[in-house]
Design an enzyme around this catalytic site. Structure first.
Site, PDB file in Angstrom:
ATOM      1  CG  ASP A  47      65.353 -73.212  -4.799  1.00 22.43           C
ATOM      2  OD1 ASP A  47      66.572 -73.162  -4.994  1.00 22.43           O
ATOM      3  OD2 ASP A  47      64.607 -72.218  -4.862  1.00 22.43           O
TER       4      ASP A  47
ATOM      5  CG  MET B 193      61.654 -66.382   4.093  1.00 25.48           C
ATOM      6  SD  MET B 193      62.456 -65.475   2.777  1.00 25.48           S
ATOM      7  CE  MET B 193      61.120 -64.487   2.145  1.00 25.48           C
TER       8      MET B 193
ATOM      9  CE  LYS C 269      68.326 -70.199   3.272  1.00 24.07           C
ATOM     10  NZ  LYS C 269      67.978 -68.886   2.842  1.00 24.07           N
TER      11      LYS C 269
HETATM   12  N1  SAH Z   1      58.240 -69.381  -3.301  1.00 26.40           N
HETATM   13  C1  SAH Z   1      57.808 -69.931  -2.027  1.00 26.40           C
HETATM   14  C2  SAH Z   1      58.351 -69.155  -0.844  1.00 26.40           C
HETATM   15  C3  SAH Z   1      59.862 -69.205  -0.711  1.00 26.40           C
HETATM   16  S1  SAH Z   1      60.471 -68.278   0.634  1.00 26.40           S
HETATM   17  C4  SAH Z   1      56.269 -69.985  -2.004  1.00 26.40           C
HETATM   18  O1  SAH Z   1      55.619 -69.419  -2.874  1.00 26.40           O
HETATM   19  O2  SAH Z   1      55.729 -70.618  -1.097  1.00 26.40           O
HETATM   20  C5  SAH Z   1      60.704 -69.545   1.852  1.00 26.40           C
HETATM   21  C6  SAH Z   1      59.675 -69.374   2.939  1.00 26.40           C
HETATM   22  O3  SAH Z   1      58.427 -69.872   2.493  1.00 26.40           O
HETATM   23  C7  SAH Z   1      59.962 -70.142   4.208  1.00 26.40           C
HETATM   24  O4  SAH Z   1      60.840 -69.438   5.052  1.00 26.40           O
HETATM   25  C8  SAH Z   1      58.589 -70.230   4.808  1.00 26.40           C
HETATM   26  O5  SAH Z   1      58.220 -69.002   5.402  1.00 26.40           O
HETATM   27  C9  SAH Z   1      57.730 -70.399   3.586  1.00 26.40           C
HETATM   28  N2  SAH Z   1      57.421 -71.805   3.301  1.00 26.40           N
HETATM   29  C10 SAH Z   1      57.744 -72.510   2.204  1.00 26.40           C
HETATM   30  N3  SAH Z   1      57.194 -73.744   2.242  1.00 26.40           N
HETATM   31  C11 SAH Z   1      56.512 -73.810   3.404  1.00 26.40           C
HETATM   32  C12 SAH Z   1      55.674 -74.805   4.006  1.00 26.40           C
HETATM   33  N4  SAH Z   1      55.469 -75.980   3.436  1.00 26.40           N
HETATM   34  N5  SAH Z   1      55.092 -74.497   5.194  1.00 26.40           N
HETATM   35  C13 SAH Z   1      55.277 -73.309   5.781  1.00 26.40           C
HETATM   36  N6  SAH Z   1      56.046 -72.337   5.248  1.00 26.40           N
HETATM   37  C14 SAH Z   1      56.650 -72.579   4.081  1.00 26.40           C
END
Ligand code: SAH
Length: 272
Positions: A41, A185, A63
């Protein structure tokens, strides 16, 4: 009677954590190292792939980077095709597979085809984002629970009115039950989230936005709910980011530093 052989191949859903490759679990490293094929991903650090064995195939299904998102059904079909070909498949996701990672949907899809995937958890972005500010998710006096919310719901299913009501109700829960609200998100919807929450919460409620937590180039702002969208715009903060609302933010290093500066300035003014 001989046991019926199970399906060939296997699938492991692996959480790669928020970004910093040092935050992988040992189980994640082992699963990556034993993969024949990795479906990767967005928001997975390149250095994570250094744990793959030479010759392992890497398929990118995210994406970002200008590509269109690979449809979920296609990812599911790809995993099954590879597993049926006898491959050890690793599905590598940012954060934790079971928090806004579509892990639940993929497990269902795989089970329906006779595969029981293994799941390796990762540190979710919401936890890492607050942690990177030196702030907790819960606090004995300030926060008695956490809401992990998606800032982005399917637009057709949720009219703006319903969205506003949803944020209002979350704001009420934060206020009445002393909870921390962690929004994934949400960066692209900050103004509407702010407006909805302000129906329930005072404008001076503590808030923070953390962009690319634990990545090189992480940026953040510690602010108030009343200034949330404005502060994001001023700081040029955008996706991927975590938005946090609640008193735990008061424990953030930056908030503490600013408070100290203000006190110093106040003292300087008083002294002058
Ligand atoms: N499964 C992931 C979340 C996926 S949804 C988890 O547990 O973290 C994708 C969203 O996660 C992004 O839009 C953002 O809001 C957040 N995200 C993922 N990595 C991030 C990071 N390093 N810093 C801030 N937000 C992050």
């Amino acid at each position: 009677m001989a046991a019926r052989p199970g399906p060939p191949g296997c699938v492991t859903l692996v959480g790669a954590g928020p970004g910093d490759p040092q935050l992988l679990t040992l189980q994640a490293v082992q699963a990556i190292a034993s993969a024949d094929v990795l479906l990767v991903d967005d928001l997975v650090h390149e250095a994570v792939l250094a744990h793959a064995r030479p010759g392992a195939r890497v398929l990118r299904v995210g994406k970002r980077g200008g590509q269109a998102s690979t449809p979920q059904a296609h990812i599911g079909a790809l995993m099954l095709r590879e597993a049926r070909a006898g491959q050890a498949v690793v599905r590598l996701k940012g954060g934790d597979p079971f928090i806004f990672g579509r892990g639940g949907e993929e497990v269902q899809q795989l089970r329906a085809a006779g595969y029981e995937p293994r799941v390796v958890h990762g540190i979710t972005a919401g936890l890492a984002a607050l942690g990177s500010l030196g702030a907790p998710l819960t606090h004995g006096e300030r926060a008695h629970g956490v809401i992990f919310a998606s800032g982005h719901l399917h637009a057709q299913a949720h009219q703006p009115q319903q969205q506003a009501a949803r944020w209002q109700r979350m704001g009420e829960a934060v206020r009445d039950l002393q909870l921390t609200l962690v929004i994934y998100m949400g960066a692209g919807h900050a103004a509407e989230i702010q407006a909805g929450l302000l129906r329930a919460l005072p404008a001076d409620t503590a808030a923070a936005v953390i962009e690319r937590a634990t990545w090189p180039g992480q940026r953040q702002c510690v602010t108030t709910l009343g200034r949330l969208a404005q502060a994001m715009q001023a700081g040029g903060l955008g996706s991927p980011a975590i938005v946090v609302v609640g008193d735990v933010v008061l424990g953030a290093r930056e908030a503490l530093r600013r408070e100290a500066e203000q006190t110093e300035q106040g003292q300087a003014v008083a002294a002058g």
